[in-house]
Scaffold this motif. Sequence first.
Motif, PDB file in Angstrom:
ATOM      1  N   GLU A 157      -7.496 -31.004 -41.463  1.00  0.00           N
ATOM      2  CA  GLU A 157      -8.087 -30.356 -40.291  1.00  0.00           C
ATOM      3  C   GLU A 157      -8.941 -29.160 -40.700  1.00  0.00           C
ATOM      4  OE1 GLU A 157      -4.278 -31.570 -37.453  1.00  0.00           O
ATOM      5  OE2 GLU A 157      -4.615 -29.492 -38.055  1.00  0.00           O
ATOM      6  N   VAL A 158      -8.530 -28.442 -41.749  1.00  0.00           N
ATOM      7  CA  VAL A 158      -9.362 -27.362 -42.278  1.00  0.00           C
ATOM      8  C   VAL A 158     -10.639 -27.942 -42.882  1.00  0.00           C
ATOM      9  CG1 VAL A 158      -9.500 -25.519 -43.991  1.00  0.00           C
ATOM     10  CG2 VAL A 158      -7.409 -25.826 -42.659  1.00  0.00           C
ATOM     11  N   ASP A 159     -10.521 -29.056 -43.622  1.00  0.00           N
ATOM     12  CA  ASP A 159     -11.709 -29.720 -44.167  1.00  0.00           C
ATOM     13  C   ASP A 159     -12.691 -30.085 -43.064  1.00  0.00           C
ATOM     14  OD1 ASP A 159     -10.659 -29.518 -46.691  1.00  0.00           O
ATOM     15  OD2 ASP A 159     -10.020 -31.608 -46.828  1.00  0.00           O
ATOM     16  N   ALA A 160     -12.174 -30.660 -41.981  1.00  0.00           N
ATOM     17  CA  ALA A 160     -13.040 -31.079 -40.880  1.00  0.00           C
ATOM     18  C   ALA A 160     -13.724 -29.878 -40.224  1.00  0.00           C
ATOM     19  CB  ALA A 160     -12.235 -31.862 -39.848  1.00  0.00           C
ATOM     20  N   ALA A 161     -12.991 -28.768 -40.080  1.00  0.00           N
ATOM     21  CA  ALA A 161     -13.576 -27.566 -39.482  1.00  0.00           C
ATOM     22  C   ALA A 161     -14.675 -26.985 -40.370  1.00  0.00           C
ATOM     23  CB  ALA A 161     -12.482 -26.535 -39.218  1.00  0.00           C
ATOM     24  N   LEU A 162     -14.445 -26.958 -41.671  1.00  0.00           N
ATOM     25  CA  LEU A 162     -15.468 -26.451 -42.591  1.00  0.00           C
ATOM     26  C   LEU A 162     -16.689 -27.359 -42.609  1.00  0.00           C
ATOM     27  CD1 LEU A 162     -13.237 -25.301 -45.592  1.00  0.00           C
ATOM     28  CD2 LEU A 162     -14.444 -23.838 -43.960  1.00  0.00           C
ATOM     29  N   LEU A 163     -16.471 -28.655 -42.583  1.00  0.00           N
ATOM     30  CA  LEU A 163     -17.588 -29.598 -42.569  1.00  0.00           C
ATOM     31  C   LEU A 163     -18.453 -29.390 -41.330  1.00  0.00           C
ATOM     32  CD1 LEU A 163     -19.084 -32.059 -43.682  1.00  0.00           C
ATOM     33  CD2 LEU A 163     -17.427 -33.511 -42.493  1.00  0.00           C
TER      34      LEU A 163
ATOM     35  N   LEU B  45     -12.216 -19.140 -38.668  1.00  0.00           N
ATOM     36  CA  LEU B  45     -12.894 -20.379 -38.311  1.00  0.00           C
ATOM     37  C   LEU B  45     -13.100 -20.408 -36.807  1.00  0.00           C
ATOM     38  CD1 LEU B  45     -11.140 -23.075 -40.551  1.00  0.00           C
ATOM     39  CD2 LEU B  45     -13.536 -22.356 -40.655  1.00  0.00           C
ATOM     40  N   PRO B  46     -14.286 -20.749 -36.323  1.00  0.00           N
ATOM     41  CA  PRO B  46     -14.515 -20.766 -34.881  1.00  0.00           C
ATOM     42  C   PRO B  46     -13.508 -21.682 -34.185  1.00  0.00           C
ATOM     43  CG  PRO B  46     -16.591 -20.968 -36.068  1.00  0.00           C
ATOM     44  CD  PRO B  46     -15.507 -21.079 -37.091  1.00  0.00           C
ATOM     45  N   PRO B  47     -12.835 -21.210 -33.134  1.00  0.00           N
ATOM     46  CA  PRO B  47     -11.848 -22.049 -32.442  1.00  0.00           C
ATOM     47  C   PRO B  47     -12.410 -23.370 -31.951  1.00  0.00           C
ATOM     48  CG  PRO B  47     -11.668 -19.754 -31.734  1.00  0.00           C
ATOM     49  CD  PRO B  47     -12.900 -19.837 -32.583  1.00  0.00           C
TER      50      PRO B  47
ATOM     51  N   LEU C 224      -4.049 -27.522 -35.576  1.00  0.00           N
ATOM     52  CA  LEU C 224      -4.630 -26.184 -35.621  1.00  0.00           C
ATOM     53  C   LEU C 224      -5.108 -25.760 -34.236  1.00  0.00           C
ATOM     54  CD1 LEU C 224      -6.688 -26.171 -38.950  1.00  0.00           C
ATOM     55  CD2 LEU C 224      -4.452 -25.155 -38.503  1.00  0.00           C
ATOM     56  N   ALA C 225      -5.726 -26.684 -33.513  1.00  0.00           N
ATOM     57  CA  ALA C 225      -6.157 -26.364 -32.159  1.00  0.00           C
ATOM     58  C   ALA C 225      -4.961 -26.216 -31.234  1.00  0.00           C
ATOM     59  CB  ALA C 225      -7.100 -27.448 -31.641  1.00  0.00           C
ATOM     60  N   GLY C 226      -3.929 -27.033 -31.435  1.00  0.00           N
ATOM     61  CA  GLY C 226      -2.757 -26.966 -30.577  1.00  0.00           C
ATOM     62  C   GLY C 226      -1.969 -25.675 -30.728  1.00  0.00           C
ATOM     63  N   LEU C 227      -1.917 -25.125 -31.929  1.00  0.00           N
ATOM     64  CA  LEU C 227      -1.182 -23.882 -32.140  1.00  0.00           C
ATOM     65  C   LEU C 227      -1.854 -22.700 -31.452  1.00  0.00           C
ATOM     66  CD1 LEU C 227      -0.151 -24.142 -35.908  1.00  0.00           C
ATOM     67  CD2 LEU C 227       1.376 -24.147 -33.928  1.00  0.00           C
ATOM     68  N   GLY C 228      -3.175 -22.724 -31.375  1.00  0.00           N
ATOM     69  CA  GLY C 228      -3.884 -21.622 -30.743  1.00  0.00           C
ATOM     70  C   GLY C 228      -3.853 -20.333 -31.549  1.00  0.00           C
ATOM     71  N   LEU C 229      -3.592 -20.416 -32.855  1.00  0.00           N
ATOM     72  CA  LEU C 229      -3.532 -19.235 -33.720  1.00  0.00           C
ATOM     73  C   LEU C 229      -4.828 -19.099 -34.504  1.00  0.00           C
ATOM     74  CD1 LEU C 229       0.088 -19.703 -35.120  1.00  0.00           C
ATOM     75  CD2 LEU C 229      -0.647 -18.129 -33.318  1.00  0.00           C
ATOM     76  N   PRO C 230      -5.227 -17.871 -34.847  1.00  0.00           N
ATOM     77  CA  PRO C 230      -6.454 -17.700 -35.634  1.00  0.00           C
ATOM     78  C   PRO C 230      -6.291 -18.250 -37.043  1.00  0.00           C
ATOM     79  CG  PRO C 230      -5.308 -15.609 -35.379  1.00  0.00           C
ATOM     80  CD  PRO C 230      -4.605 -16.582 -34.479  1.00  0.00           C
ATOM     81  N   VAL C 231      -7.359 -18.856 -37.541  1.00  0.00           N
ATOM     82  CA  VAL C 231      -7.398 -19.366 -38.909  1.00  0.00           C
ATOM     83  C   VAL C 231      -8.409 -18.510 -39.662  1.00  0.00           C
ATOM     84  CG1 VAL C 231      -7.818 -21.367 -40.377  1.00  0.00           C
ATOM     85  CG2 VAL C 231      -6.851 -21.686 -38.087  1.00  0.00           C
ATOM     86  N   SER C 232      -7.913 -17.519 -40.379  1.00  0.00           N
ATOM     87  CA  SER C 232      -8.792 -16.556 -41.029  1.00  0.00           C
ATOM     88  C   SER C 232      -9.430 -17.156 -42.276  1.00  0.00           C
ATOM     89  CB  SER C 232      -8.019 -15.286 -41.384  1.00  0.00           C
ATOM     90  OG  SER C 232      -6.974 -15.584 -42.303  1.00  0.00           O
TER      91      SER C 232
ATOM     92  N   LEU D 249     -14.142 -19.484 -51.526  1.00  0.00           N
ATOM     93  CA  LEU D 249     -13.840 -19.502 -50.093  1.00  0.00           C
ATOM     94  C   LEU D 249     -12.340 -19.697 -49.916  1.00  0.00           C
ATOM     95  CD1 LEU D 249     -14.672 -19.692 -47.073  1.00  0.00           C
ATOM     96  CD2 LEU D 249     -15.018 -22.135 -47.437  1.00  0.00           C
ATOM     97  N   VAL D 250     -11.698 -18.789 -49.193  1.00  0.00           N
ATOM     98  CA  VAL D 250     -10.248 -18.849 -48.972  1.00  0.00           C
ATOM     99  C   VAL D 250      -9.990 -18.921 -47.468  1.00  0.00           C
ATOM    100  CG1 VAL D 250      -8.025 -17.734 -49.306  1.00  0.00           C
ATOM    101  CG2 VAL D 250      -9.792 -17.551 -51.072  1.00  0.00           C
ATOM    102  N   VAL D 251      -9.263 -19.934 -47.053  1.00  0.00           N
ATOM    103  CA  VAL D 251      -8.889 -20.128 -45.653  1.00  0.00           C
ATOM    104  C   VAL D 251      -7.383 -19.969 -45.541  1.00  0.00           C
ATOM    105  CG1 VAL D 251      -8.881 -21.708 -43.694  1.00  0.00           C
ATOM    106  CG2 VAL D 251     -10.836 -21.681 -45.256  1.00  0.00           C
TER     107      VAL D 251
END
Length: 239
Positions: free
Chosen positions: A4-10, A114-116, A123-131, A161-163
């Motif tokens: 899911e982080v890969d998809a958000a970065l892409l 990462l933009p919500p 990641l979207a379900g948790l609703g927490l920021p992904v710095s 790049l660190v997520v």
Amino acid sequence: MIDEVDAALLALLSEDTLPGTDIQVAFDAPTKEWTARRTAPTVNLFLYDIQEDMSLRQEGSAVEYDEDGAVVAEHDAPRYFSLSYLVTAWTSRPQDEHRILSILLAGLVRHDVLPPARLTGTLAGLGLPVSMSIAVPPVRDRGLADIWTAVGGNLKPSLDLVVLAPLAGSRVRAAAAVTDGLRLHASDAYTGADESRRLNLPDVPAEDPAAALGVPRERELPAERRRRGGGSRPVGPRR
């Protein structure tokens, strides 16, 4: 969570940072074999390290409620993991690679998270920021040059790049709410008759204050037992 982080970065790179270009985005290890197969300008994000951030580990659990306010589940606290990416640009000329890295740096440094709208799945379900952070010196002893040695590639300019992403804790469903009252089973010591009934009697008249509070009413004794003095006499061997 990692995919899911890969998809958000892409999505962030393709649609926000490098829109309208023919630059591809890949997640391969930058080995010599991969370099030989590359045919188009490419930005590569190689995930080289995954570590839990122990300073953010929490104890306890969170309660999940439904629309009616009833507890439906309990969740363990999420745990946070640092995903480290080696970001490189690949073209036929070093000047073009430097230009692409400059565009990436200018685009990514504007985002502390990462933009919500780019988050999906858990990641979207948790609703927490992904710095996220870009080009910050790593806190580990290992340098980026060691990574190039490990993959067998040639050293190139790169961005680190660190997520920092949360991993959802386990979910335990709550037991279903009790909708049926306690069932009382009694046996008559004189007649041998059995009786079974629920303690939460339906359709109780409003003028009955004890029943309105949920207190079951006592069962009226048969006339024959009232004449004998009630049902509280202990049963024992006759003399």
